[in-house]
Design an enzyme around this catalytic site. Structure first.
Site, PDB file in Angstrom:
ATOM      1  N   LYS A 153     150.758 -13.556  63.207  1.00  0.00           N
ATOM      2  CA  LYS A 153     149.858 -14.715  62.010  1.00  0.00           C
ATOM      3  C   LYS A 153     148.730 -14.734  62.917  1.00  0.00           C
ATOM      4  CE  LYS A 153     148.676 -18.632  61.241  1.00  0.00           C
ATOM      5  NZ  LYS A 153     147.590 -18.421  60.562  1.00  0.00           N
ATOM      6  N   GLY A 206     146.193 -22.036  70.042  1.00  0.00           N
ATOM      7  CA  GLY A 206     145.435 -23.310  69.409  1.00  0.00           C
ATOM      8  C   GLY A 206     144.922 -24.812  69.566  1.00  0.00           C
ATOM      9  N   SER A 207     145.263 -25.342  69.199  1.00  0.00           N
ATOM     10  CA  SER A 207     145.210 -26.983  69.109  1.00  0.00           C
ATOM     11  C   SER A 207     145.905 -27.636  69.652  1.00  0.00           C
ATOM     12  CB  SER A 207     144.912 -27.445  68.153  1.00  0.00           C
ATOM     13  OG  SER A 207     145.750 -27.509  67.114  1.00  0.00           O
ATOM     14  N   THR A 208     145.801 -28.213  70.967  1.00  0.00           N
ATOM     15  CA  THR A 208     146.712 -28.917  71.460  1.00  0.00           C
ATOM     16  C   THR A 208     147.708 -29.672  70.672  1.00  0.00           C
ATOM     17  OG1 THR A 208     145.509 -29.637  72.961  1.00  0.00           O
ATOM     18  CG2 THR A 208     147.178 -29.926  73.080  1.00  0.00           C
ATOM     19  N   VAL A 210     148.166 -29.299  67.187  1.00  0.00           N
ATOM     20  CA  VAL A 210     149.411 -28.360  66.889  1.00  0.00           C
ATOM     21  C   VAL A 210     150.497 -28.073  67.655  1.00  0.00           C
ATOM     22  CG1 VAL A 210     149.900 -25.767  65.322  1.00  0.00           C
ATOM     23  CG2 VAL A 210     147.662 -27.384  64.709  1.00  0.00           C
ATOM     24  N   GLY A 211     149.990 -27.303  68.550  1.00  0.00           N
ATOM     25  CA  GLY A 211     150.516 -26.369  69.792  1.00  0.00           C
ATOM     26  C   GLY A 211     151.978 -27.609  70.290  1.00  0.00           C
ATOM     27  N   GLU A 228     149.060 -22.101  74.603  1.00  0.00           N
ATOM     28  CA  GLU A 228     147.894 -21.714  75.220  1.00  0.00           C
ATOM     29  C   GLU A 228     146.817 -22.242  74.269  1.00  0.00           C
ATOM     30  OE1 GLU A 228     146.728 -20.792  77.947  1.00  0.00           O
ATOM     31  OE2 GLU A 228     148.477 -18.773  78.068  1.00  0.00           O
ATOM     32  N   CYS A 262     138.187 -21.435  74.826  1.00  0.00           N
ATOM     33  CA  CYS A 262     139.482 -22.729  75.777  1.00  0.00           C
ATOM     34  C   CYS A 262     138.978 -22.748  76.644  1.00  0.00           C
ATOM     35  CB  CYS A 262     140.365 -22.444  75.023  1.00  0.00           C
ATOM     36  SG  CYS A 262     141.324 -20.745  76.014  1.00  0.00           S
ATOM     37  N   GLU A 354     137.398 -31.589  73.539  1.00  0.00           N
ATOM     38  CA  GLU A 354     137.154 -30.475  73.436  1.00  0.00           C
ATOM     39  C   GLU A 354     136.406 -30.372  72.365  1.00  0.00           C
ATOM     40  OE1 GLU A 354     140.267 -27.287  72.771  1.00  0.00           O
ATOM     41  OE2 GLU A 354     139.238 -26.456  74.167  1.00  0.00           O
TER      42      GLU A 354
HETATM   43  P1  NAP Z   1     144.950 -25.043  64.910  1.00  0.00           P
HETATM   44  O1  NAP Z   1     145.133 -25.295  63.521  1.00  0.00           O
HETATM   45  O2  NAP Z   1     145.896 -25.025  66.377  1.00  0.00           O
HETATM   46  O3  NAP Z   1     145.394 -23.098  64.289  1.00  0.00           O
HETATM   47  C1  NAP Z   1     145.592 -22.069  65.431  1.00  0.00           C
HETATM   48  C2  NAP Z   1     146.469 -20.965  64.787  1.00  0.00           C
HETATM   49  O4  NAP Z   1     148.113 -22.297  64.204  1.00  0.00           O
HETATM   50  C3  NAP Z   1     146.095 -20.503  63.059  1.00  0.00           C
HETATM   51  O5  NAP Z   1     146.924 -19.623  63.780  1.00  0.00           O
HETATM   52  C4  NAP Z   1     146.386 -21.421  62.408  1.00  0.00           C
HETATM   53  O6  NAP Z   1     147.270 -21.532  61.022  1.00  0.00           O
HETATM   54  C5  NAP Z   1     148.608 -21.696  63.552  1.00  0.00           C
HETATM   55  N1  NAP Z   1     148.944 -23.244  63.137  1.00  0.00           N
HETATM   56  C6  NAP Z   1     148.213 -24.550  62.288  1.00  0.00           C
HETATM   57  N2  NAP Z   1     149.057 -25.102  61.931  1.00  0.00           N
HETATM   58  C7  NAP Z   1     150.860 -25.092  62.228  1.00  0.00           C
HETATM   59  C8  NAP Z   1     151.741 -25.021  62.036  1.00  0.00           C
HETATM   60  N3  NAP Z   1     151.653 -25.992  62.029  1.00  0.00           N
HETATM   61  N4  NAP Z   1     152.747 -24.148  62.576  1.00  0.00           N
HETATM   62  C9  NAP Z   1     152.119 -23.491  62.782  1.00  0.00           C
HETATM   63  N5  NAP Z   1     151.475 -22.609  63.077  1.00  0.00           N
HETATM   64  C10 NAP Z   1     150.071 -23.103  62.347  1.00  0.00           C
HETATM   65  O7  NAP Z   1     143.535 -24.518  65.156  1.00  0.00           O
HETATM   66  P2  NAP Z   1     142.130 -24.741  64.170  1.00  0.00           P
HETATM   67  O8  NAP Z   1     142.332 -26.031  62.881  1.00  0.00           O
HETATM   68  O9  NAP Z   1     141.832 -23.684  64.001  1.00  0.00           O
HETATM   69  O10 NAP Z   1     141.081 -25.477  65.625  1.00  0.00           O
HETATM   70  C11 NAP Z   1     141.365 -27.065  65.518  1.00  0.00           C
HETATM   71  C12 NAP Z   1     140.974 -26.912  67.252  1.00  0.00           C
HETATM   72  O11 NAP Z   1     141.679 -26.397  68.805  1.00  0.00           O
HETATM   73  C13 NAP Z   1     139.929 -26.358  67.913  1.00  0.00           C
HETATM   74  O12 NAP Z   1     138.431 -26.760  67.723  1.00  0.00           O
HETATM   75  C14 NAP Z   1     139.086 -26.300  69.209  1.00  0.00           C
HETATM   76  O13 NAP Z   1     139.217 -27.887  70.037  1.00  0.00           O
HETATM   77  C15 NAP Z   1     140.771 -26.060  69.421  1.00  0.00           C
HETATM   78  N6  NAP Z   1     141.291 -24.475  69.328  1.00  0.00           N
HETATM   79  C16 NAP Z   1     141.758 -24.184  70.623  1.00  0.00           C
HETATM   80  C17 NAP Z   1     142.203 -23.089  70.539  1.00  0.00           C
HETATM   81  C18 NAP Z   1     142.255 -22.107  71.950  1.00  0.00           C
HETATM   82  O14 NAP Z   1     141.859 -21.158  72.173  1.00  0.00           O
HETATM   83  N7  NAP Z   1     143.492 -23.038  73.133  1.00  0.00           N
HETATM   84  C19 NAP Z   1     141.848 -21.944  69.505  1.00  0.00           C
HETATM   85  C20 NAP Z   1     141.797 -22.727  68.117  1.00  0.00           C
HETATM   86  C21 NAP Z   1     140.935 -23.989  68.357  1.00  0.00           C
HETATM   87  P3  NAP Z   1     146.054 -21.442  60.327  1.00  0.00           P
HETATM   88  O15 NAP Z   1     144.726 -20.041  59.865  1.00  0.00           O
HETATM   89  O16 NAP Z   1     146.305 -21.176  58.682  1.00  0.00           O
HETATM   90  O17 NAP Z   1     145.066 -22.396  60.388  1.00  0.00           O
HETATM   91 MG    MG Z   2     143.503 -26.061  62.465  1.00  0.00          MG
END
Ligand code: NAP
Ligand code: MG
Length: 452
Positions: A153, A206-208, A210-211, A228, A262, A354
């Site tokens: 995804k 992604g975000s901590t 959601v992780g 990650e 990240c 972050e």
């Molecule tokens: P996010 O919400 O954690 O999204 C990352 C991925 O997870 C996207 O594909 C997202 O889908 C998916 N996702 C979201 N909610 C989910 C759930 N409940 N179950 C399964 N998958 C889910 O991150 P973001 O909202 O894009 O970014 C928010 C913050 O996270 C950033 O500002 C940054 O601080 C951090 N971040 C960190 C990294 C990293 O490399 N470690 C990468 C991105 C963001 P959708 O596309 O539908 O949202």
């Molecule tokens: Mg998000």
């Protein structure tokens, strides 16, 4: 319902992609489950050949993939070409793995004991918007090499390169349903990877926040998970370092990809005896950082990913002490200039959280002990750098900083030959490097009795 895809450099919609619902997701997972037995049975040498073909087809489409990422994610053309090349390289690297997935023969009494690295089944990969191509490849290349089928995804904001990679896999001859890309919402498609019993592992970047929810959800089925997550990495500059070199390298360590990385070294710790001198060297380097139309070959940084994200980044700057600010284009698009903030203390919000934007926080430190304490004063532990000419200090501080990847006198974090992942709340498990296949397999031990 289709989702609009926006060019962050102009703020305009340029295409749309379908957003899959629950039924379509379940159907794709079911196809992946059915494709698994035949894919795991493909002879290792043949699986290797198919992955090398996939790599070659990606290479043939490198310009096309890079152009897509420039438009969809606002990545500079230089970065986007590196990213497409990284997918090719990671495929080639793990193409060497099927023929080397070697178990052990363990001495035991009464027979022969051997171990096998068995594929898991269907692997679900959830990719964020900041590095759509590399993060996808770090998951799907080793997962496929180990004999798993993959559902992936992409982030809703950046689905285009992943969708294209799914098509290129078929063009390269991968069997249908072995690698499927499923655009849609995290709360629908991503969440289904967590709850669907046929998905045996979830790789999430992604975000901590959601992780953590994914890890909790996976617990219900004791599902394997690799995480990650975020980072707030430190760049520690000691007084004995090559200050000119360290100052010249600092901007790209945090402003690359507009800070949406990240591994960004977003906390700069400078030894107090050289603090003023170092900031004087840093200022021109920041002000000359080239923030331009990402399609321009000389651009070092493009826009942020979205209007909402730009608001979030701006919220960190409004009440902070600004050291100096670089340049960014005016007008349409989600632009934000490289910004250096002077932390008043380690309690400042911009020092602790972050930001995920082109914002660098600076703080002085007294001595080695304080540098390590400040570097470790965070829940994160992904990456980091230290600059010194003292080999003993380089070794001591490298061992003392709690982080998954460190570089001395450089800012390298991600090299596909070496393991990558976080300590503390930055993640769980490791990607890349020679051992990544172990994250996509379970060990099976078989004892064959010799009789008598
Ligand atoms: P996010 O919400 O954690 O999204 C990352 C991925 O997870 C996207 O594909 C997202 O889908 C998916 N996702 C979201 N909610 C989910 C759930 N409940 N179950 C399964 N998958 C889910 O991150 P973001 O909202 O894009 O970014 C928010 C913050 O996270 C950033 O500002 C940054 O601080 C951090 N971040 C960190 C990294 C990293 O490399 N470690 C990468 C991105 C963001 P959708 O596309 O539908 O949202
Ligand atoms: Mg998000």
């Amino acid at each position: 319902m289709p989702t609009d895809v926006i060019n962050p450099a102009t703020g305009t919609v340029f295409t749309s992609v379908p957003s899959l619902g629950l039924e379509e997701t379940d159907a794709a997972i079911e196809r992946a489950r059915r494709a698994f037995p035949a894919w795991r049975a493909v002879a290792p040498g043949e699986r290797a050949r198919l992955l090398r073909r996939f790599a070659a087809v990606v290479d043939d489409h490198l310009d096309e993939l890079a152009d897509l990422e420039v438009r969809n994610a606002g990545h500079t053309i230089g970065n986007a070409r590196w990213e497409a090349g990284n997918v090719r390289d990671v495929l080639n690297y793990y193409a060497g793995a099927p023929e080397r997935l070697i178990g052990k023969q363990i001495p035991v009494p009464g027979g022969l004991d051997v171990t096998f690295h068995e594929p898991l089944g269907v692997v679900g990969i959830i990719v964020p918007w900041n590095f759509p191509m590399p993060i996808a490849g770090w998951g799907f290349a080793p997962a496929l090499a180990a004999g798993n089928t993959v559902v992936l995804k992409p982030a809703e904001l950046t689905p285009l390169t992943a969708i294209r990679l799914g098509e290129l896999a078929l063009e390269a001859g991968l069997p249908a349903d072995v690698f499927q890309v499923l655009p849609g919402k995290g709360s629908v498609v991503g969440q289904r990877f967590v709850t669907h019993p046929a998905v045996r592992k979830v790789c999430f970047t992604g975000s901590t926040e959601v992780g953590k929810s994914i890890m909790a959800g996976c617990a219900d089925q004791v599902k394997r998970v690799t995480l990650e997550l975020g980072g707030k990495s430190a760049n520690i500059v000691f007084a004995d370092a090559d200050l000119e070199k360290a100052a010249a390298a600092a901007p790209s360590s945090v402003f690359d990809n507009a800070g949406q990385d990240c591994c960004a070294r977003s906390r700069l710790l400078v030894q107090e005896s050289v603090y003023d001198k170092f900031l004087a060297l840093l200022e021109p380097a920041v002000k000359s950082f080239r923030v331009l139309d990402p399609a321009d070959k000389s651009a070092e940084m493009g826009p942020l990913i979205s209007a909402a994200h730009r608001d979030t980044v701006a919220s960190y700057v409004s009440d902070a002490d600004v050291g100096f600010i670089g340049n960014a284009p005016a007008g349409d698009g989600w632009w934000f200039p490289p910004t250096v903030l002077l932390a008043r203390s380690p309690d400042d919000r911009h020092w602790r959280e972050e930001v995920f934007g082109p914002v660098l926080s600076v703080l002085p430190f007294r001595d080695e002990e304080e540098a390590v304490r400040l570097a470790n004063d965070t829940e994160y532990g992904l990456s980091g750098s230290l600059w010194t000419r003292d080999l003993g200090r380089a070794l001591r501080v490298s061992r003392a900083v709690e982080t998954g990847a460190l570089s001395v006198n450089s800012h390298s974090s991600v090299r596909y030959w070496t393991p990558f992942g976080g300590m503390k709340q930055s993640g769980l498990g490791r990607e890349l490097g020679p051992d990544a296949l172990h994250g996509f397999t379970d060990v099976k031990n078989v004892f064959l009795a010799s009789g008598e």
